[in-house]
Design an enzyme around this catalytic site. Sequence first.
Site, PDB file in Angstrom:
ATOM      1  N   ASN A 101       0.817  -1.213   0.000  1.00 25.40           N
ATOM      2  CA  ASN A 101       0.000   0.000   0.000  1.00 25.40           C
ATOM      3  C   ASN A 101       0.853   1.267   0.000  1.00 25.40           C
ATOM      4  OD1 ASN A 101      -2.503   1.692   0.911  1.00 25.40           O
ATOM      5  ND2 ASN A 101      -1.018   2.001   2.553  1.00 25.40           N
ATOM      6  N   TYR A 166       2.735   8.943 -11.099  1.00 27.20           N
ATOM      7  CA  TYR A 166       1.824   8.135 -10.291  1.00 27.20           C
ATOM      8  C   TYR A 166       0.979   7.221 -11.181  1.00 27.20           C
ATOM      9  CZ  TYR A 166      -1.783   7.296  -6.680  1.00 27.20           C
ATOM     10  OH  TYR A 166      -2.665   6.735  -5.796  1.00 27.20           O
ATOM     11  N   ALA A 169       3.099   4.397 -12.697  1.00 28.31           N
ATOM     12  CA  ALA A 169       3.438   3.399 -11.688  1.00 28.31           C
ATOM     13  C   ALA A 169       2.245   2.517 -11.367  1.00 28.31           C
ATOM     14  CB  ALA A 169       3.946   4.091 -10.424  1.00 28.31           C
ATOM     15  N   LYS A 170       1.085   3.140 -11.204  1.00 27.70           N
ATOM     16  CA  LYS A 170      -0.103   2.391 -10.825  1.00 27.70           C
ATOM     17  C   LYS A 170      -0.604   1.500 -11.959  1.00 27.70           C
ATOM     18  CE  LYS A 170      -0.712   3.639  -6.556  1.00 27.70           C
ATOM     19  NZ  LYS A 170      -0.364   2.650  -5.504  1.00 27.70           N
ATOM     20  N   ALA A 198     -10.162   6.945  -0.914  1.00 30.08           N
ATOM     21  CA  ALA A 198     -10.567   7.365   0.426  1.00 30.08           C
ATOM     22  C   ALA A 198      -9.943   8.728   0.699  1.00 30.08           C
ATOM     23  CB  ALA A 198     -10.114   6.359   1.480  1.00 30.08           C
ATOM     24  N   ARG A 201      -4.342  11.285   3.684  1.00 29.32           N
ATOM     25  CA  ARG A 201      -3.309  12.299   3.502  1.00 29.32           C
ATOM     26  C   ARG A 201      -3.061  12.596   2.030  1.00 29.32           C
ATOM     27  NH1 ARG A 201       2.991  11.743   5.317  1.00 29.32           N
ATOM     28  NH2 ARG A 201       2.721   9.770   4.218  1.00 29.32           N
TER      29      ARG A 201
END
Length: 304
Positions: A101, A166, A169-170, A198, A201
């Site tokens: 995660n 991001y 990478a994902k 969700a 942060r």
Amino acid sequence: MAHARFDDRVAVVTGAGRGLGREYALLLARLGAKVVVNDPGGALTGEGDDAGPAQQVVDEITAAGGDAVASTESVATAVGGQAIIGAATRHYGRIDVLIHNAGIVRRAPLTEMTAEDFDAVLDVHLRGAFHVVRAAFPVMCQAGYGRVVLTSSIGGVYGNHAVANYAAAKAGITGLSNVVALEGAEHGVRCNVIVPAAVTRMAEGLDTSAYPPMGADLVAPVVGWLAHESCSITGEILTAIAGRVARIVVVESAGVYQPAWTVDAVGARIDEIRDISNPLVFPVVPDGHGAHIGHSFAMAKGTQ
């Protein structure tokens, strides 16, 4: 009806000091798992370190009667990945569940993104996934059991502004998960992807005032099922956002066959080529790769 439990199971959760990872670790611990809480405690952009977040989660688990240890190594290196999984085998003698995660964010438009920021995000999300999977996978295969949950994102599926690093990478996470699922199938190791959303942060700087409830508690049970021995799927993607749980799949159109093509011919038939009114889905396991090729070859031979 029996309630799902993780008694005698050992779980590693990366990025577990805050947000979603914290919720995953607390849930698994409540259900009986021994948990390695991994988090170097850095800033959202990846700088710095702080042992506090991981230890706080461990303290919360042990205060409630659970069993957990902290790990503050970074997933961004192979040495770190080995140390994180080593914490599980050293303290508990095994690893049954791996939930990757951990993540950082460095936002910038594509015209301004630096190579350093691109690499830093890939190091944690994608290379980090490989580092912990590479360390855990042989142990799981030897034991004949394992559950791996890797984290992608809506950005990895559909893209988003100012997060090329991001998103790339994902998206890569899905390919890695598919290989883990394929190679793990004969060894009792199942691997799936969670696409969570969700307010944590990572939502800093976004206007979430109009959002419905989007707590990490709405995602954790989905991850818990993917991590449980009763999980019946592998090589799939589930998304959990604001109470909605769904499957995400790659689909293909039936396709159009011609024995030869020109640029003009592609343009003339593009609507037929793109028509997904009868979509094809090739499951990763047992052999989506082969099924894709087989369908294409059958059209070429006139048997499809």
